[in-house]
Design a protein around this motif. Structure first.
Motif, mmCIF file in Angstrom:
data_model
loop_
_atom_site.group_PDB
_atom_site.id
_atom_site.type_symbol
_atom_site.label_atom_id
_atom_site.label_comp_id
_atom_site.label_asym_id
_atom_site.label_seq_id
_atom_site.Cartn_x
_atom_site.Cartn_y
_atom_site.Cartn_z
ATOM 1 N N MET A 1 0.856 -1.187 0.000
ATOM 2 C CA MET A 1 0.000 0.000 0.000
ATOM 3 C C MET A 1 0.904 1.253 0.000
ATOM 4 O O MET A 1 1.840 1.349 0.782
ATOM 5 C CB MET A 1 -0.887 -0.021 1.240
ATOM 6 N N THR A 2 0.595 2.174 -0.880
ATOM 7 C CA THR A 2 1.390 3.397 -0.952
ATOM 8 C C THR A 2 0.590 4.577 -0.420
ATOM 9 O O THR A 2 -0.636 4.616 -0.523
ATOM 10 C CB THR A 2 1.839 3.696 -2.394
ATOM 11 N N LEU A 3 1.316 5.520 0.141
ATOM 12 C CA LEU A 3 0.721 6.727 0.694
ATOM 13 C C LEU A 3 1.378 7.933 0.040
ATOM 14 O O LEU A 3 2.563 8.192 0.270
ATOM 15 C CB LEU A 3 0.944 6.777 2.212
ATOM 16 N N PRO A 4 0.636 8.677 -0.792
ATOM 17 C CA PRO A 4 1.208 9.919 -1.312
ATOM 18 C C PRO A 4 1.225 10.973 -0.207
ATOM 19 O O PRO A 4 0.240 11.157 0.507
ATOM 20 C CB PRO A 4 0.275 10.316 -2.453
ATOM 21 N N VAL A 5 2.366 11.637 -0.052
ATOM 22 C CA VAL A 5 2.507 12.703 0.947
ATOM 23 C C VAL A 5 2.614 14.013 0.180
ATOM 24 O O VAL A 5 3.395 14.137 -0.762
ATOM 25 C CB VAL A 5 3.727 12.464 1.853
ATOM 26 N N HIS A 6 1.787 14.983 0.589
ATOM 27 C CA HIS A 6 1.655 16.243 -0.134
ATOM 28 C C HIS A 6 2.358 17.396 0.585
ATOM 29 O O HIS A 6 2.548 17.356 1.801
ATOM 30 C CB HIS A 6 0.175 16.561 -0.353
ATOM 31 N N CYS A 7 2.691 18.405 -0.182
ATOM 32 C CA CYS A 7 3.444 19.550 0.323
ATOM 33 C C CYS A 7 2.606 20.375 1.305
ATOM 34 O O CYS A 7 1.533 20.855 0.948
ATOM 35 C CB CYS A 7 3.885 20.417 -0.855
ATOM 36 N N PRO A 8 3.113 20.584 2.532
ATOM 37 C CA PRO A 8 2.368 21.371 3.511
ATOM 38 C C PRO A 8 2.616 22.878 3.424
ATOM 39 O O PRO A 8 1.822 23.658 3.937
ATOM 40 C CB PRO A 8 2.858 20.821 4.840
ATOM 41 N N VAL A 9 3.728 23.308 2.817
ATOM 42 C CA VAL A 9 4.053 24.739 2.712
ATOM 43 C C VAL A 9 4.647 25.027 1.336
ATOM 44 O O VAL A 9 5.381 24.208 0.782
ATOM 45 C CB VAL A 9 5.032 25.218 3.811
ATOM 46 N N LYS A 10 4.347 26.188 0.805
ATOM 47 C CA LYS A 10 4.870 26.578 -0.503
ATOM 48 C C LYS A 10 6.337 26.982 -0.360
ATOM 49 O O LYS A 10 6.712 27.660 0.590
ATOM 50 C CB LYS A 10 4.057 27.765 -1.027
ATOM 51 N N GLY A 11 7.155 26.538 -1.316
ATOM 52 C CA GLY A 11 8.579 26.893 -1.269
ATOM 53 C C GLY A 11 9.393 26.023 -2.199
ATOM 54 O O GLY A 11 8.910 25.577 -3.234
ATOM 55 N N ARG A 12 10.618 25.728 -1.784
ATOM 56 C CA ARG A 12 11.524 24.895 -2.570
ATOM 57 C C ARG A 12 11.868 23.654 -1.766
ATOM 58 O O ARG A 12 12.328 23.744 -0.624
ATOM 59 C CB ARG A 12 12.810 25.669 -2.903
ATOM 60 N N ILE A 149 5.040 15.283 -2.701
ATOM 61 C CA ILE A 149 6.479 15.464 -2.482
ATOM 62 C C ILE A 149 7.219 14.140 -2.294
ATOM 63 O O ILE A 149 8.426 14.092 -2.482
ATOM 64 C CB ILE A 149 6.765 16.438 -1.306
ATOM 65 N N PHE A 150 6.518 13.088 -1.914
ATOM 66 C CA PHE A 150 7.084 11.736 -1.929
ATOM 67 C C PHE A 150 5.961 10.728 -1.756
ATOM 68 O O PHE A 150 4.833 11.086 -1.415
ATOM 69 C CB PHE A 150 8.197 11.528 -0.894
ATOM 70 N N ILE A 151 6.307 9.468 -2.045
ATOM 71 C CA ILE A 151 5.378 8.351 -1.852
ATOM 72 C C ILE A 151 5.985 7.439 -0.802
ATOM 73 O O ILE A 151 7.172 7.103 -0.859
ATOM 74 C CB ILE A 151 5.156 7.587 -3.162
ATOM 75 N N TRP A 152 5.161 7.032 0.162
ATOM 76 C CA TRP A 152 5.585 6.153 1.244
ATOM 77 C C TRP A 152 4.955 4.793 1.021
ATOM 78 O O TRP A 152 3.749 4.653 1.068
ATOM 79 C CB TRP A 152 5.138 6.762 2.560
ATOM 80 N N SER A 153 5.797 3.786 0.795
ATOM 81 C CA SER A 153 5.323 2.411 0.605
ATOM 82 C C SER A 153 5.390 1.659 1.918
ATOM 83 O O SER A 153 6.314 1.837 2.699
ATOM 84 C CB SER A 153 6.183 1.694 -0.431
ATOM 85 N N ALA A 154 4.403 0.811 2.113
ATOM 86 C CA ALA A 154 4.333 0.028 3.357
ATOM 87 C C ALA A 154 5.382 -1.064 3.382
ATOM 88 O O ALA A 154 5.897 -1.475 2.392
ATOM 89 C CB ALA A 154 2.956 -0.588 3.522
#
Length: 154
Positions: A1-12, A149-154
């Motif tokens: 199972m993968t979990l997409p993790v999204h950007c919490p703040v705008k930037g670089r 910003i990244f994918i977390w696999s179980a």
């Protein structure tokens, strides 16, 4: 199972090893990436939830969201910002609340954090994950709220 993790703040997006704190730079809490936030002069900005889940930890300078699958993602707004004792941070969520990715959690001002002598760099950590569980890390891109910003696999 993968979990997409999204950007919490705008930037670089930057590599975790570039964070000016050994606890994060050496991934002691877990791997991830960091965001060097935009510092529009005098402008407050929002930090949003990176995943769907329950707020299990909430401080003015940091929060953890626990997903239904039991994975925790930590967002830390700046380095050593605990020393500001909440000054300049406005909470929009409460511990125990169920949140959706992209939901506003905290309003803060990265430029003001920097004026106080602290780094505004924001680690986004897959708590207790193994580095090999993360893929597609965006470590040098401009990122917006909600970008993966990244994918977390179980």
């Amino acid at each position: 199972m993968t979990l997409p993790v999204h950007c919490p703040v705008k930037g670089r997006a930057i590599p975790m090893r570039s964070v000016p704190d050994p606890v994060f730079a050496e991934s002691m809490v877990g791997p991830g990436i960091a965001i060097d936030p935009d510092r529009a002069e005098g402008a407050d900005t929002d930090a949003v939830a990176p995943v769907d889940g329950t707020v299990v930890t909430l401080h003015p300078h940091a929060f953890v969201v626990l997903t239904p699958s039991g994975r925790a993602v930590l967002v830390h707004l700046g380095i050593d910002t605990v020393k500001l004792k909440g000054e300049g941070f406005t909470l929009h969520a409460v511990k125990g609340e169920t949140v959706r990715a992209g939901q506003r959690m905290i309003t803060w001002n990265p430029a003001e954090v920097e004026r106080h002598g602290y780094s505004p760099v924001c680690p986004v950590v897959a708590v207790e994950a193994k580095p090999e569980q993360l893929a597609e890390l965006r470590e040098s891109d401009e990122v917006e709220h909600g970008d993966q910003i990244f994918i977390w696999s179980a």
